[in-house]
Design a protein around this motif. Structure first.
Motif, mmCIF file in Angstrom:
data_model
loop_
_atom_site.group_PDB
_atom_site.id
_atom_site.type_symbol
_atom_site.label_atom_id
_atom_site.label_comp_id
_atom_site.label_asym_id
_atom_site.label_seq_id
_atom_site.Cartn_x
_atom_site.Cartn_y
_atom_site.Cartn_z
ATOM 1 N N ARG A 41 40.692 41.071 34.083
ATOM 2 C CA ARG A 41 40.203 42.060 35.060
ATOM 3 C C ARG A 41 39.679 43.317 34.372
ATOM 4 O O ARG A 41 38.751 43.958 34.873
ATOM 5 N N TYR A 44 36.253 42.403 33.641
ATOM 6 C CA TYR A 44 35.412 42.515 34.840
ATOM 7 C C TYR A 44 34.880 43.946 34.955
ATOM 8 O O TYR A 44 33.693 44.169 35.230
ATOM 9 N N PHE A 48 31.023 45.408 34.810
ATOM 10 C CA PHE A 48 30.492 46.279 35.862
ATOM 11 C C PHE A 48 29.893 47.549 35.261
ATOM 12 O O PHE A 48 28.769 47.946 35.595
ATOM 13 N N ARG A 154 32.010 37.285 28.078
ATOM 14 C CA ARG A 154 31.916 35.904 28.558
ATOM 15 C C ARG A 154 32.713 34.960 27.667
ATOM 16 O O ARG A 154 33.356 34.020 28.153
ATOM 17 N N ILE A 157 36.483 35.454 28.514
ATOM 18 C CA ILE A 157 36.864 34.874 29.804
ATOM 19 C C ILE A 157 36.829 33.350 29.739
ATOM 20 O O ILE A 157 37.700 32.668 30.295
ATOM 21 N N SER A 169 36.270 32.548 37.786
ATOM 22 C CA SER A 169 36.247 33.712 36.900
ATOM 23 C C SER A 169 34.821 34.117 36.553
ATOM 24 O O SER A 169 34.479 35.306 36.538
ATOM 25 N N ASN A 172 33.250 35.785 39.513
ATOM 26 C CA ASN A 172 33.712 37.169 39.630
ATOM 27 C C ASN A 172 33.013 38.069 38.615
ATOM 28 O O ASN A 172 32.669 39.217 38.914
ATOM 29 N N THR A 173 32.800 37.546 37.408
ATOM 30 C CA THR A 173 32.089 38.313 36.382
ATOM 31 C C THR A 173 30.676 38.643 36.841
ATOM 32 O O THR A 173 30.210 39.785 36.713
ATOM 33 N N CYS A 176 30.684 41.279 39.591
ATOM 34 C CA CYS A 176 30.857 42.638 39.053
ATOM 35 C C CYS A 176 29.559 43.144 38.437
ATOM 36 O O CYS A 176 29.193 44.317 38.593
ATOM 37 N N GLN A 177 28.857 42.254 37.745
ATOM 38 C CA GLN A 177 27.579 42.631 37.146
ATOM 39 C C GLN A 177 26.558 42.977 38.227
ATOM 40 O O GLN A 177 25.858 43.994 38.138
#
Length: 519
Positions: A41, A44, A48, A154, A157, A169, A172-173, A176-177
């Motif tokens: 996280r 993440y 972001f 990357r 993760i 996962s 989610n990455t 966030c991007q």
């Protein structure tokens, strides 16, 4: 009591630790699980902030460049825009290689430190007496260089998640991007309230205005990110089943860790996935570039209308992408990543096919002014200017429509607004689906071995696509018009679909390919 509590914390979450049992294959203590996901996280958040760092100043670069250096022209603006992707393209393999052999905190902290320093440099580019534009070029290039840590993120993760967790996962990455790309311009708009003059701290020659406040915020968030990584990030590596593995990145090695599985990586699948990732980012980069010139030519929108309406459209596509990122986590469990990837490209192809001009209605011709608001023939930088010109710069918008200097305006039918909107929706569905699935599959193909270098090349290919996409569409659209431009794009997408069909059976996880896990 304390010892009993400690023993309970170290007990496996899922049953007995007997070697050979199913529970042994997915063994993980509660402490390890919490630490692993806390670290993920944190990354993440790093992803972001990386995307915010790119987008938070994108709308203000041109007016700021004009303010600090009167010698800067649109051609130089193109270099400044491209410098971010160039920096990221160079840095990604370097940081990826670094992360393969050293704790991943090191490249992450160094890359973030470079980004913080670059943002501070950007805030001071007004200070030198001359050559200010070159300082801005260096600053944006260094921000891009720092963003090369995307490869490390990357890779981490991918290595810290099992096959079952990987798709979620990675989605989610990407979410966030995407959220960073959406909120960056929003932050910039808020800082516009400060105005051009702002306030000046004479002691350190720091101007805080609508141009520098965003990067100063970026620098502050970067420092905060570094602190969080130092305090909370731990090295974790699990195999495709979720068992903790020994790895050079580990700060501590446990006696019950398993060795990384041996086997050869399918290089054909690796190359094919890099090509697929390049194409999808190439396609979306050119679409973002062409939106404003296309709508101004086809619908005779003024600059003010184009910036407003196209901004709303792109923001809506960003929200759509977030929804898609969340939805494909569930869909992938039912139909698999390969099917979503192939289906996403088919949707993108349909979107661009719909965008082809049809019928007998032609766009309004801009007769009066050869210096049009569409894409000029010269430089990539001039493509971007129309996105940033404020209506305050010119209260008289002048003639609108498809400029007479583009010969295709006389014989190419217009693209109806309904066509454009339907196409945008379809591309907005296909792009996030293909993006997530491509590097999710990529990470699974690579297996449990360190993926830093491979992820570096994947990120570099994406950076190259973001450079080449706008250049390609600007030249083809200006010279030959939307029919040729979008036909060529359809051809590129179709070739990619054929490539996916050829390598479809090879796009499987490392452990599945070597028969260690059933697909």
């Amino acid at each position: 009591m304390a010892s009993l509590g400690l023993e309970a914390e170290q007990e496996p979450l899922l049953g007995d630790r007997t070697p050979g049992s199913r529970e042994w294959d997915i063994l993980e203590t509660e402490e390890h699980y919490k630490s692993r996901w806390r670290s993920i996280r944190i990354l993440y958040l790093t992803m972001f902030l990386s995307s915010v760092g790119f987008s938070i100043v994108i709308m203000s670069i041109w007016p700021y460049l004009q303010k600090i250096d009167q010698t800067a022209d649109a051609s130089f603006l193109g270099w400044i825009i491209a410098s971010f992707s160039l920096g990221q393209m160079v840095a990604s393999p370097v940081f990826g290689l670094w992360s393969n052999y050293r704790p991943r905190k090191e490249p992450l902290i160094i890359s973030l430190s470079i980004s913080v320093a670059a943002n501070c440099l950007y805030a001071y580019v007004h200070v030198p007496a001359s050559h200010n534009k070159y300082y801005m070029l260096v600053a944006r290039g260094l921000v891009g260089f720092g963003a090369g840590n995307v490869a490390v993120i990357r890779s981490y993760i991918a290595g810290a998640t099992s096959l079952q967790e990987r798709t979620s996962s990675m989605a989610n990455t990407s979410a966030c991007q995407a959220l960073g790309f959406i909120l960056g311009p929003v932050f910039q708009t808020c800082f516009a309230l400060i105005g051009e003059k702002g306030v000046t701290w004479d002691t350190i020659k720091l101007q805080i205005n609508m141009y520098t406040a965003p990067v100063l915020l970026g620098a502050f968030l970067g420092v905060l990110n570094i602190i969080l990584i130092l305090i909370l990030l731990r090295e974790h590596h699990v195999d495709d089943s979720g068992r903790q593995c020994k790895n050079v990145n580990f700060e501590e090695a446990s006696t019950d860790e398993v060795q990384v599985l041996q086997g050869n990586i399918d290089q054909v699948a690796v190359v094919a996935t890099n090509i697929v990732f390049f194409v999808i980012l190439f396609i979306f980069a050119l679409f973002e570039t062409i939106v404003t010139p296309l709508t101004m030519d086809m619908y005779a929108w003024t600059r003010e209308q184009a910036v407003l309406y196209d901004g709303i459209i792109l923001a809506a596509l960003g929200v759509e992408a977030l929804i898609i990122f969340m939805g494909i986590k569930l869909l992938s469990k039912k139909i698999g990543e390969r099917a979503i990837l192939l289906g996403g490209f088919i949707v993108v192809w349909v979107g661009f096919f719909i965008l082809l001009p049809w019928g007998n209605h032609f766009p309004k011709i801009q007769w009066e002014d050869l210096h049009n608001n569409s894409i000029p023939n010269t430089t990539f930088g001039e493509i971007i200017i129309t996105l940033w010109k404020s209506p305050k710069e010119d209260h008289n918008e002048g003639p609108t429509g498809c400029p007479i200097g583009q010969a295709w305006c006389f014989y190419t039918p217009m693209i109806h607004l309904a066509q454009f909107l339907i196409s945008a929706v379809l591309i907005g569905i296909g792009y996030p689906s293909c993006s997530v699935m491509s590097y999710t599959l990529y990470s699974k193909i690579l297996g449990p071995k360190p993926q830093g270098v491979y992820m570096g090349w994947l990120t570099a290919s994406g950076s190259a696509a973001r450079i080449l996409g706008p250049v390609f569409i600007s030249q083809v659209y200006t010279s030959w018009g939307p029919r040729w431009a979008f036909s060529l794009v359809c051809g590129i997408v179709m070739l990619t679909i054929i490539l996916l069909g050829v390598v479809y059976r090879r796009l499987v996880a490392f452990s599945v390919r070597h028969g260690r896990i059933q697909e």
